[in-house]
Each structure stands twice: as C-alpha cells, then as structure tokens.
Design an enzyme around this catalytic site. Structure first.
Site, mmCIF file in Angstrom:
data_model
loop_
_atom_site.group_PDB
_atom_site.id
_atom_site.type_symbol
_atom_site.label_atom_id
_atom_site.label_comp_id
_atom_site.label_asym_id
_atom_site.label_seq_id
_atom_site.Cartn_x
_atom_site.Cartn_y
_atom_site.Cartn_z
ATOM 1 C CG ASP A 178 -8.515 -0.036 3.006
ATOM 2 O OD1 ASP A 178 -9.288 -0.929 2.606
ATOM 3 O OD2 ASP A 178 -7.275 -0.143 2.956
ATOM 4 C CE LYS B 196 -4.079 -2.084 2.139
ATOM 5 N NZ LYS B 196 -5.097 -1.974 3.214
#
Length: 279
Positions: free
Chosen positions: A109, A72
């Site tokens: 997210d 990420k």
C-alpha cells in the site's frame, strides 16, 4: 524467493467483507498478460478468528495472499518475517510463500501510494493534509515520509484519533499537526490532500474546493468519482483515485508473488475500469 512463475500456483485475497474486492480482476488480468495461464486467483471471506486455520490448510501450490481489513494486523504473528515497510505501520497486506515454506509479510500500500502520486507528477511536496485518521491514514503518513519535506496536518474527529496520528508521526519521523474535523475545509488549500475517509464523509467539503486547487488523492474508487473528486476536477485540480492506488499496489503484489517484473500495469488498470463500469 517467490514461488517459481513457471509452475501452476494459487493466490487469493482474504478479508471480511470481500465480495466487493477488485483484486481478482486485477491479478487475473496480469496472469493472462504474463502468460501464466495455469495460475489462479480467488477471494475468500475470512475474519481474524478464521485466519490461522485458513493459513494452516494451504498446500505447497500457494504463491501468495492479498489481505484487506480486518486482517492486516492479525496476520503479523502468523508470518515468519515482515518487511521494514510493513513493520513501519504494523500492517501486512501481502504474504508471499517461499519455496521452502516460509511466509513473508509485506506492505505494498505504501509504495503503491508513492507510485500512484509519481505517475501524476508528484515527486515531492513541502506540506500536505490528511483527511481522516484510520488505518489508511497511517499508510498515507508512511508514504508522505518519503515525499513530504515539511508539515502534515491531519484533520480528525476526536482527541484520541489526534493522539494516534501524532504518535504515528513520531514513529515515521513525519512532522504531524492535528486539527479538528470542523476545520477540514482548510485542508483543501494544501499542495497535496489525501482523503482516507469512508464513502460520503467528504461530500460536505465539495462546496469548499478553492479555485485552482492543487492535488487530491482520494483513496475511494467505488462509487467514483466522489463529490469531492468531481468538484476538484471541475476546478482544474489534479486527482489521484483509489483505483490508481489499487492498481499500483496490486502490480507490486503480482511482481512479488510471481517473480515477474514489471507487472502489466495498464492492462490491470483497464481491467479494473471495465469491472467498475460494469457495476
């Protein structure tokens, strides 16, 4: 703009390890429901060292990628632009490829957490507690920046982690106080508790769940329920699961990659539940 949804396109989830990922199940269910029969979604085990080479080999038929740990942050220098949301936590979990070949990094997210809470009736809280201080905890703080009007207490195991959480609070404009993990039972009385720790970490807290607890958001989904979530439900508290988060963030990815909105959330959820039950 994302790739044209009418054309056959490829997408995939990358990470290491990756065999456990439910993303293929969720995305494929969405494609079927949206009539995108020619689209495909796969999984590839890729680490940080292998990511640049993997991206360079992708052809024009690719629409996007989902990224999990440890990629990420590693992907950030490899994309052309990142969204404000992704920049806020230095984490990209979604890459969309445009028709002109650009790579756009985003983070679903954070809005996925907010959407999962909203689905359970949590629009705003005046305080909250976070269990843990890893990468997911920073995303939780970013989500709380949107819905929490007061203090967030983060329960951590070391002063180094405590310092990190306070720094994230300053960066995200969230009032963060840190406390020692030894006192984590106190967190369970907060209006909203977000558990971001690995499997088994919160099991010892289950016996301390108070009567009439408020809301627990446990980011785990396998195994489910966790001991803490099961005890919480037994006492009548509201529980938001990691599958809720996974489905909401995946739905946002589907929308960004295909250009179709809204994504078929309930179809994706049922597919995820069926896959978990089969495990």
């Amino acid at each position: 703009m994302p790739a044209r949804a009418t054309d056959a396109r490829r997408a995939a989830v990358l990470g290491k390890p990756i065999a456990h990922s439910l993303s293929p199940v969720l995305h494929r269910a969405a494609y079927d429901e949206l009539g995108l029969g020619e689209w495909s979604y796969d999984r590839f085990e890729v680490d940080e060292a292998g990511l640049p080479g993997f991206l360079e080999k992708l052809g024009p038929g690719w629409a996007g990628l989902s990224l999990t740990m440890p990629l990420k942050r590693a992907v950030i220098p490899l994309v052309d632009e990142i969204s404000e949301t992704a920049a806020s936590v230095d984490a990209v979990n979604t890459v969309v490829f445009t028709e002109d070949g650009r790579r756009l990094g985003d983070n679903t997210d954070i809005p996925g957490m907010v959407a999962a809470l909203r689905e359970h009736g949590i629009e705003q809280v005046d305080s909250a507690a976070i269990l843990g201080a890893g990468a997911t905890a920073s995303s939780a703080l970013a989500a709380l920046a949107r819905i929490c009007t007061g203090e967030v207490v983060a329960y951590v195991r070391s002063e180094a982690r405590a310092a990190e959480m306070r720094q994230w609070g300053e960066r995200l404009d969230v009032e963060v106080r840190t406390a020692d993990w030894a006192d984590a039972e106190q967190a369970l009385r907060a209006p909203l508790v977000i558990a971001t720790t690995p499997a088994g970490t919160t099991d010892a807290l289950a016996a301390a769940v108070p009567e009439c607890p408020a809301t627990l958001f446990d980011v785990l989904y396998d195994p489910w329920p966790t001991e803490l979530a099961a005890r919480w439900s037994m006492f009548g508290g509201a529980v938001v699961s990691g599958l809720d988060l996974l489905v909401h963030q995946a739905a946002l990815q589907v929308e960004r990659m295909t250009g179709r909105s809204p994504a078929p959330l309930e179809v994706m959820r049922r597919a995820g539940e069926k896959a978990l039950a089969a495990r």
